[in-house]
Design a protein around this motif. Structure first.
Motif, PDB file in Angstrom:
ATOM      1  N   MET A  71       0.845  -1.196   0.000  1.00 35.12           N
ATOM      2  CA  MET A  71       0.000   0.000   0.000  1.00 35.12           C
ATOM      3  C   MET A  71       0.878   1.243   0.000  1.00 35.12           C
ATOM      4  SD  MET A  71      -3.173  -0.855  -0.053  1.00 35.12           S
ATOM      5  CE  MET A  71      -3.873   0.729   0.317  1.00 35.12           C
ATOM      6  N   GLY A  72       0.623   2.134  -0.962  1.00 33.28           N
ATOM      7  CA  GLY A  72       1.334   3.393  -1.041  1.00 33.28           C
ATOM      8  C   GLY A  72       0.420   4.570  -0.782  1.00 33.28           C
ATOM      9  N   VAL A  84       1.772  -4.398   3.488  1.00 35.23           N
ATOM     10  CA  VAL A  84       3.010  -3.627   3.621  1.00 35.23           C
ATOM     11  C   VAL A  84       2.700  -2.174   3.289  1.00 35.23           C
ATOM     12  CG1 VAL A  84       5.383  -3.343   2.798  1.00 35.23           C
ATOM     13  CG2 VAL A  84       4.384  -5.638   2.968  1.00 35.23           C
ATOM     14  N   PHE A  85       2.978  -1.295   4.240  1.00 31.06           N
ATOM     15  CA  PHE A  85       2.753   0.137   4.050  1.00 31.06           C
ATOM     16  C   PHE A  85       4.077   0.833   3.814  1.00 31.06           C
ATOM     17  CE2 PHE A  85      -0.923  -1.319   6.399  1.00 31.06           C
ATOM     18  CZ  PHE A  85      -1.962  -0.708   5.704  1.00 31.06           C
ATOM     19  N   ALA A 140       7.339  -0.360   5.859  1.00 28.89           N
ATOM     20  CA  ALA A 140       8.555  -0.506   5.058  1.00 28.89           C
ATOM     21  C   ALA A 140       9.277   0.815   4.797  1.00 28.89           C
ATOM     22  CB  ALA A 140       8.223  -1.178   3.729  1.00 28.89           C
ATOM     23  N   ALA A 141       8.556   1.941   4.775  1.00 29.48           N
ATOM     24  CA  ALA A 141       9.196   3.218   4.464  1.00 29.48           C
ATOM     25  C   ALA A 141       8.299   4.371   4.886  1.00 29.48           C
ATOM     26  CB  ALA A 141       9.484   3.313   2.965  1.00 29.48           C
ATOM     27  N   ASN A 142       8.911   5.511   5.112  1.00 31.79           N
ATOM     28  CA  ASN A 142       8.229   6.774   5.385  1.00 31.79           C
ATOM     29  C   ASN A 142       7.434   6.740   6.694  1.00 31.79           C
ATOM     30  OD1 ASN A 142       9.186   8.085   2.978  1.00 31.79           O
ATOM     31  ND2 ASN A 142       7.801   6.728   1.858  1.00 31.79           N
ATOM     32  N   GLY A 188      11.216   3.197   7.677  1.00 29.55           N
ATOM     33  CA  GLY A 188      10.175   4.166   7.956  1.00 29.55           C
ATOM     34  C   GLY A 188       9.966   4.366   9.436  1.00 29.55           C
ATOM     35  N   ASN A 189       8.801   4.913   9.791  1.00 25.37           N
ATOM     36  CA  ASN A 189       8.511   5.301  11.154  1.00 25.37           C
ATOM     37  C   ASN A 189       7.038   5.025  11.450  1.00 25.37           C
ATOM     38  OD1 ASN A 189       8.333   6.543  13.635  1.00 25.37           O
ATOM     39  ND2 ASN A 189       8.995   8.560  12.930  1.00 25.37           N
TER      40      ASN A 189
END
Length: 188
Positions: free
Chosen positions: A8-9, A29-30, A50-52, A71-72
């Motif tokens: 998911m983006g 997965v985000f 996974a990121a951001n 990510g956070n």
């Protein structure tokens, strides 16, 4: 039914209906930029950051594992109900004033690349309890409702200073095996 891995983006907003991300042990997965996750009323199986920056708008329930690879993850004031394992292998967890509720029925492990900090941590495991794979800090409230905490040679620190000592709320369970429990005291 969702199966396999879903990447998911964009924001995740659950309003109503049936989203079955559990039956086939799915992993969501985000990794988009500054995502908001609104999942009130539904369950994920495996949840991965996974990121951001990934912010929780309300409580999150993961019936499998929660993994942070980059990510956070920002829970804000919300509760993460986790039935599986916690694995932070390279991201950040901005605990804010949120709660991690470990409510599995089998052994749950907490693993991180360094000492993990939680604002509130609740052990509510109906099985054998939880096992620390690294040291951890609980800034505010450590609640032991059921299930043991296997220190596994690691330590738990409750509180962050003499002024912010933290609170232990105990109903059931023990801290077992080698390791340490450190608690801040008021200096006066």
């Amino acid at each position: 039914l969702l199966g396999g891995t879903i990447s998911m983006g964009r924001d995740w907003t659950y309003i109503s209906g049936t989203v079955d991300a559990v039956s086939n042990a799915s992993t969501v997965v985000f990794g988009g930029n500054a995502l908001n996750i609104s999942s009130n009323g539904m369950n994920f199986y495996n949840f991965t950051v996974a990121a951001n920056a990934i912010s929780l708008v309300n409580d999150l329930t993961a019936l499998g594992d929660l993994t942070i690879t980059g990510g956070n993850l920002k829970p804000d004031v919300n509760t993460i109900n986790l039935a599986g394992n916690w694995n932070n292998s390279g991201g950040a967890f901005a605990e804010a004033t949120g709660t991690l509720n470990l409510d599995g029925s089998a052994l749950q492990t907490l693993t991180s690349a360094s000492t993990e900090t939680f604002y509130n941590l609740t052990v509510n495991n109906s099985g054998t309890g939880i096992r620390l794979m690294n040291a951890l800090t609980v800034r505010n409230i450590l609640t032991m409702n059921q299930g043991n905490i296997d220190l596994n040679g690691n330590g738990i620190t409750l509180g962050i200073s003499g002024a912010n000592r933290g609170t232990l709320v105990y109903s059931n369970g023990s801290m077992i095996n080698a390791g340490s429990f450190t608690r801040w005291l008021n200096s006066s």
